[in-house]
Design a protein around this motif. Sequence first.
Motif, mmCIF file in Angstrom:
data_model
loop_
_atom_site.group_PDB
_atom_site.id
_atom_site.type_symbol
_atom_site.label_atom_id
_atom_site.label_comp_id
_atom_site.label_asym_id
_atom_site.label_seq_id
_atom_site.Cartn_x
_atom_site.Cartn_y
_atom_site.Cartn_z
ATOM 1 N N UNK A 62 0.859 -1.182 0.000
ATOM 2 C CA UNK A 62 0.000 0.000 0.000
ATOM 3 C C UNK A 62 0.894 1.231 0.000
ATOM 4 N N UNK A 63 0.468 2.268 -0.747
ATOM 5 C CA UNK A 63 1.194 3.537 -0.785
ATOM 6 C C UNK A 63 0.301 4.625 -0.202
ATOM 7 N N UNK A 64 0.846 5.378 0.743
ATOM 8 C CA UNK A 64 0.160 6.525 1.336
ATOM 9 C C UNK A 64 0.902 7.778 0.898
ATOM 10 N N UNK A 65 0.167 8.800 0.440
ATOM 11 C CA UNK A 65 0.828 10.075 0.140
ATOM 12 C C UNK A 65 0.258 11.160 1.037
ATOM 13 N N UNK A 66 1.144 12.056 1.456
ATOM 14 C CA UNK A 66 0.745 13.097 2.391
ATOM 15 C C UNK A 66 1.689 14.290 2.265
ATOM 16 N N UNK A 67 1.396 15.354 3.009
ATOM 17 C CA UNK A 67 2.236 16.544 3.002
ATOM 18 C C UNK A 67 2.865 16.780 4.361
ATOM 19 N N UNK A 111 -0.906 -0.889 -7.101
ATOM 20 C CA UNK A 111 -1.190 -1.089 -5.683
ATOM 21 C C UNK A 111 -2.140 -0.006 -5.171
ATOM 22 N N UNK A 112 -2.845 -0.277 -4.082
ATOM 23 C CA UNK A 112 -3.734 0.742 -3.520
ATOM 24 C C UNK A 112 -2.958 1.979 -3.090
ATOM 25 N N UNK A 113 -3.521 3.152 -3.371
ATOM 26 C CA UNK A 113 -2.932 4.425 -2.981
ATOM 27 C C UNK A 113 -3.955 5.194 -2.151
ATOM 28 N N UNK A 114 -3.521 5.671 -0.987
ATOM 29 C CA UNK A 114 -4.380 6.450 -0.100
ATOM 30 C C UNK A 114 -3.784 7.842 0.049
ATOM 31 N N UNK A 134 -8.225 6.213 -2.652
ATOM 32 C CA UNK A 134 -8.998 6.579 -1.466
ATOM 33 C C UNK A 134 -8.423 7.870 -0.909
ATOM 34 N N UNK A 135 -9.289 8.798 -0.540
ATOM 35 C CA UNK A 135 -8.856 10.072 0.044
ATOM 36 C C UNK A 135 -9.512 10.248 1.410
ATOM 37 N N UNK A 136 -8.684 10.424 2.428
ATOM 38 C CA UNK A 136 -9.179 10.684 3.780
ATOM 39 C C UNK A 136 -8.624 12.037 4.215
#
Length: 273
Positions: A62-67, A111-114, A134-136
């Motif tokens: 799983x890949x998570x992207x953030x700032x 792969x899933x990206x959040x 998916x965006x949270x």
Amino acid sequence: MTSPSPASRRQTGTDRLLVEVTGPVATVTFNNPGKHNALSADMRAALPGLLTALNADGEVRVIVMTGAGGKAFASGADISEFGEQRTSPAARASYDQAWAAVNDAWAGIDKPVIAMIQGFCMGGGLLTALQADIRIASDDSQFGVPAARLGLGYAVSGVTALMNLIGPACTAEVLFSARRFSAAEALQMGLVNRVVPADSLREAVLGLADSIARNAPLTVAAAKAAIREVGRPDGRRDLARVQAMVEACFRSADYLEGQRAFAEKRPPAFTGR
């Protein structure tokens, strides 16, 4: 959640783009907080290779992207670069090619990206968030596309991405008004999946990422491929590829492991094979 694993840092070629892998979850952080994580030229140059590498890494599920900094996910392109990079036709062409390479790299992720969104999510930053499955968002987030206040023409690809998610009426309001939308408004129009308190954001996102990572990777990949193909026009859908991925699930060791784990009333240990 599973027991935490030691985190490892990956080299990206720029300190404005950070990657940390903890167990099966890779977190990509836009690290330009002094400019609300504006996506600068060095970040755009580094992203395609980085995303390709993460997609090829068998340990990452799983890949998570953030700032960075807690005040912005990404505020879009670095406007201070526009004079040099987005004025002449040749410069604009080069700039657009760089963004196209980034978008192609996101589109190639199996792969899933959040997207973990806190603070400003504006312009190119919003389009980057749309690359996620998916965006949270935190309840203090703000969203918008300020192109109409800058005199920019907005590319069809960006309009299409917005319309596919929120429809033509909401897309028109976002682009025509150029105003900032609250997290509650973003949720109402379908721009994000979920809004949570800011102090719960990281826990919510990483908890979801961990839950996804514990599922069968081949099944998750087949589901992502199916979702992607269903979103294409009929004549451009590669349904044969999706069917082959579904068949691979049934032929996998993970399918047998899932059955055994169910019978033995234990969590499955999927390997992606």
